[in-house]
Design a protein around this motif. Structure first.
Motif, short mmCIF file in Angstrom:
data_model
loop_
_atom_site.label_atom_id
_atom_site.label_comp_id
_atom_site.label_asym_id
_atom_site.label_seq_id
_atom_site.Cartn_x
_atom_site.Cartn_y
_atom_site.Cartn_z
N PHE A 1 0.84 -1.20 0.00
CA PHE A 1 0.00 0.00 0.00
C PHE A 1 0.88 1.25 0.00
CE2 PHE A 1 -2.09 3.50 2.20
CZ PHE A 1 -3.25 3.63 1.45
N ILE A 2 1.91 1.25 0.82
CA ILE A 2 2.84 2.39 0.87
C ILE A 2 3.49 2.61 -0.48
CG2 ILE A 2 5.00 3.22 1.90
CD1 ILE A 2 4.17 1.74 4.48
N LEU A 3 3.77 1.52 -1.20
CA LEU A 3 4.40 1.60 -2.52
C LEU A 3 3.38 1.82 -3.64
CD1 LEU A 3 6.95 -1.33 -2.10
CD2 LEU A 3 7.44 1.12 -2.01
N LEU B 1 -15.12 4.38 6.18
CA LEU B 1 -13.68 4.15 6.23
C LEU B 1 -13.14 4.59 7.60
CD1 LEU B 1 -12.88 5.60 2.70
CD2 LEU B 1 -13.31 3.21 3.30
N PHE B 2 -12.77 3.62 8.42
CA PHE B 2 -12.30 3.90 9.77
C PHE B 2 -10.77 3.91 9.78
CE2 PHE B 2 -16.44 1.78 10.23
CZ PHE B 2 -17.13 2.73 10.97
N ASP B 3 -10.19 5.03 10.19
CA ASP B 3 -8.73 5.19 10.26
C ASP B 3 -8.06 4.82 8.93
OD1 ASP B 3 -8.88 5.88 13.04
OD2 ASP B 3 -9.04 3.76 13.52
N PRO B 4 -8.51 5.41 7.82
CA PRO B 4 -7.93 5.08 6.52
C PRO B 4 -6.50 5.59 6.41
CG PRO B 4 -9.41 6.96 6.31
CD PRO B 4 -9.56 6.46 7.71
N PRO B 5 -5.56 4.77 5.95
CA PRO B 5 -4.16 5.21 5.86
C PRO B 5 -3.94 6.25 4.77
CG PRO B 5 -4.42 3.02 4.93
CD PRO B 5 -5.74 3.36 5.56
N PHE B 6 -3.10 7.23 5.07
CA PHE B 6 -2.75 8.29 4.12
C PHE B 6 -1.23 8.31 4.00
CE2 PHE B 6 -4.36 12.30 2.14
CZ PHE B 6 -3.15 12.82 1.73
N VAL B 7 -0.73 7.98 2.81
CA VAL B 7 0.72 7.91 2.59
C VAL B 7 1.24 9.31 2.34
CG1 VAL B 7 2.56 6.93 1.20
CG2 VAL B 7 0.48 5.60 1.64
N ALA C 1 -3.17 19.71 -7.83
CA ALA C 1 -2.28 19.09 -6.84
C ALA C 1 -2.97 17.99 -6.04
CB ALA C 1 -1.74 20.16 -5.89
N THR C 2 -4.28 18.16 -5.79
CA THR C 2 -4.96 17.26 -4.87
C THR C 2 -5.11 15.84 -5.40
OG1 THR C 2 -6.87 17.15 -3.36
CG2 THR C 2 -7.34 17.65 -5.65
N GLN C 3 -4.94 15.67 -6.72
CA GLN C 3 -5.08 14.32 -7.28
C GLN C 3 -3.75 13.69 -7.65
OE1 GLN C 3 -6.91 14.63 -11.40
NE2 GLN C 3 -7.26 16.72 -10.69
N ASN C 4 -2.66 14.30 -7.19
CA ASN C 4 -1.32 13.77 -7.48
C ASN C 4 -0.43 13.90 -6.25
OD1 ASN C 4 -1.36 13.30 -10.57
ND2 ASN C 4 -2.16 15.39 -10.38
N SER C 5 0.71 13.25 -6.32
CA SER C 5 1.75 13.45 -5.31
C SER C 5 3.09 13.56 -6.03
CB SER C 5 1.78 12.30 -4.30
OG SER C 5 2.45 11.18 -4.84
N ILE C 6 4.02 14.29 -5.43
CA ILE C 6 5.33 14.49 -6.07
C ILE C 6 6.03 13.16 -6.33
CG2 ILE C 6 7.63 15.47 -5.74
CD1 ILE C 6 6.30 17.73 -4.14
N ARG C 7 5.98 12.27 -5.33
CA ARG C 7 6.65 10.99 -5.48
C ARG C 7 6.10 10.20 -6.66
NH1 ARG C 7 5.82 5.98 -1.46
NH2 ARG C 7 3.76 6.26 -2.37
N ASP C 8 4.79 10.18 -6.79
CA ASP C 8 4.18 9.36 -7.83
C ASP C 8 4.31 9.98 -9.22
OD1 ASP C 8 2.77 6.94 -6.47
OD2 ASP C 8 2.49 8.64 -5.15
N LEU C 9 4.41 11.30 -9.27
CA LEU C 9 4.70 11.94 -10.55
C LEU C 9 6.08 11.53 -11.06
CD1 LEU C 9 3.23 15.50 -9.91
CD2 LEU C 9 2.40 13.83 -11.59
#
Length: 347
Positions: free
Chosen positions: A127-129, A187-193, A281-289
C-alpha cells in the motif's frame, strides 16, 4: 478465558439495543461492529474456536445480521472480509428501514499474530508503494463487490473497513464509483501515505509547507501532461466527486491524521484564490509523478475528491480508560464521542 476485545458482551456497544438507521452515530456504530466481526472471525480461525466457542457471531447477530460469506486470502487462507445480510428489520426499526443496508461488505485491517501478520505486513508495504491494487486480496474483494452489485443492485450495499481494510474498501468503492455505482462507504482510520505534516505544532509553518507542496505538485503535473500523465486520470478523479465516503479519523493517529489537513488545505487554497492550482495538486503526489516519469505504474488509492470527514476530538486519556486506542476500531462504535463532522465536495 476469552479475550475482552473479542467478546461482544464485554467490549461491544451493548447499549445499542434499538437501532435508528436515520441516526449517523447508530450507522457508524453498527458498521464498526461489523468490521470488528471480521477481526474476530480471523482470530476464531487462528485459535480454532469453533461453533459454541466462536466469539465472532455476536458482533453481527446483535444487530440482526447474518453471515453470508467469508472472504479468504488465497496466499495464507486468512479471513480478511465478510459479506453480511440484514434480516427483516425489527418493529422498532421499521420507521428508519429505508436507511438500513441490505448487505454490508466489511474488511479488517492488520492483525499482529504470526498466522496472518507476515501477509498483512506485506500488504501494508505494498500500500505504501502504491501497488496494493495489484494484490490477489484486492482482486478477490473487487470481484466479490462486483458480483454482489450485479446480483442485487447498488442501492442497499454498504462497504466498511478499518486501517488496511479501509484501504481495501476505498479501492473497491472508487472502482465502483467510476462506473456509476455509488456505494455508501465507512472508512475507519484510513491510511494516508504522506510526510507527517500534521505532527508539526506551528500552524503557519504547516500552511507554508502545504502551499509549497501544492505549487510544486501542480507545476510538475502541468509539465508532465502530454508526456507521461494519463489523459484519463483527471476525468476519473472528476467522476469520483459524486461519491462521498464517510471518513473517520483520529487527529492523534499518524496513520490517518493527514486527511484532516488534506481537506482543510483544499478549502484554504480556494479562499486565497489558488483553488485551480490545488485541484491539480490534490489528485497527485510528487513521489508518484516521478515514478510515472520513469515509466512505473502508480495508483494513489488514498486520494479522493469528496468525503464526509468525521474527526474524533475525544481526549486520549478518556479513550484509554474506555479501552480505546488512537488507531483502534473500538473507538468508533462508542456513542459518547466528541466528534467534529464536515462535508467536503470537489469543485
Amino acid at each position: 478465558m476469552a479475550p475482552e476485545k473479542d467478546t461482544f458482551d464485554l467490549s461491544g456497544p451493548t447499549d445499542l439495543t434499538h437501532i435508528d438507521w436515520n441516526i449517523p452515530a447508530h450507522r457508524r456504530s453498527v458498521a464498526a461492529s461489523l468490521v470488528q466481526g471480521v477481526y474476530v472471525l480471523e482470530r476464531d480461525r487462528q485459535k480454532n474456536r469453533l461453533e459454541h466457542e466462536a466469539l465472532a457471531p455476536a458482533w453481527w447477530e446483535f444487530f440482526h445480521f447474518q453471515l453470508l460469506r467469508k472472504l479468504v486470502d488465497d496466499a495464507d487462507l486468512s479471513i480478511f472480509g465478510a459479506i453480511y445480510e440484514l434480516k427483516s428489520p425489527t418493529s422498532d426499526q421499521n420507521h428508519s428501514a429505508a436507511q438500513a443496508p441490505r448487505f454490508v461488505i466489511a474488511f479488517r485491517g492488520t492483525i499482529i499474530k504470526l498466522d496472518s501478520f507476515l501477509r498483512d505486513l506485506k500488504l501494508d508495504l505494498l500500500f505504501i508503494l502504491n501497488a496494493f491494487h495489484k494484490t490477489s486480496r484486492s482482486k478477490i474483494a473487487m470481484q466479490a463487490v462486483r458480483n454482489l452489485v450485479s446480483d442485487v443492485g447498488n442501492s442497499n450495499i454498504w462497504l466498511a473497513g478499518h486501517s488496511l481494510g479501509s484501504a481495501l474498501a476505498m479501492h473497491t468503492g472508487k472502482n465502483m464509483a467510476i462506473v456509476g455505482d455509488f456505494l455508501k462507504t465507512f472508512l475507519f482510520d484510513p491510511p494516508f501515505v504522506s510526510a507527517p505534516i500534521e505532527r508539526i505544532k506551528t500552524e503557519k509553518l504547516k500552511k507554508r509547507i502545504r502551499i509549497a507542496s501544492s505549487l510544486i505538485t501542480a507545476g510538475l503535473t502541468v509539465a508532465m501532461k502530454g508526456r507521461h500523465a494519463s489523459p484519463s486520470s483527471e476525468n476519473s478523479f472528476t467522476k469520483l466527486s459524486e461519491w462521498s465516503p464517510h471518513l473517520f479519523v483520529n487527529p492523534a493517529d499518524i496513520i490517518c491524521s493527514r486527511y484532516v489537513g488534506y481537506f482543510k488545505h483544499r478549502e484554504e487554497m480556494e479562499k486565497i484564490g489558488l483553488g485551480g492550482i490545488e485541484r491539480l495538486a490534490t489528485q497527485n503526489s510528487i513521489r508518484d509523478l516521478f515514478l510515472t516519469a520513469f515509466g512505473r505504474e502508480s495508483k494513489l488509492l488514498h486520494l479522493i475528491p469528496s468525503a464526509k470527514l468525521t474527526v474524533n476530538l475525544t481526549p486520549s486519556p478518556y479513550l484509554r480508560r474506555a479501552h480505546g486506542i488512537r488507531h483502534g476500531i473500538r473507538q468508533w462504535w462508542r456513542l459518547d464521542l466528541n466528534l467534529e463532522c464536515k462535508q467536503y465536495y470537489y469543485k
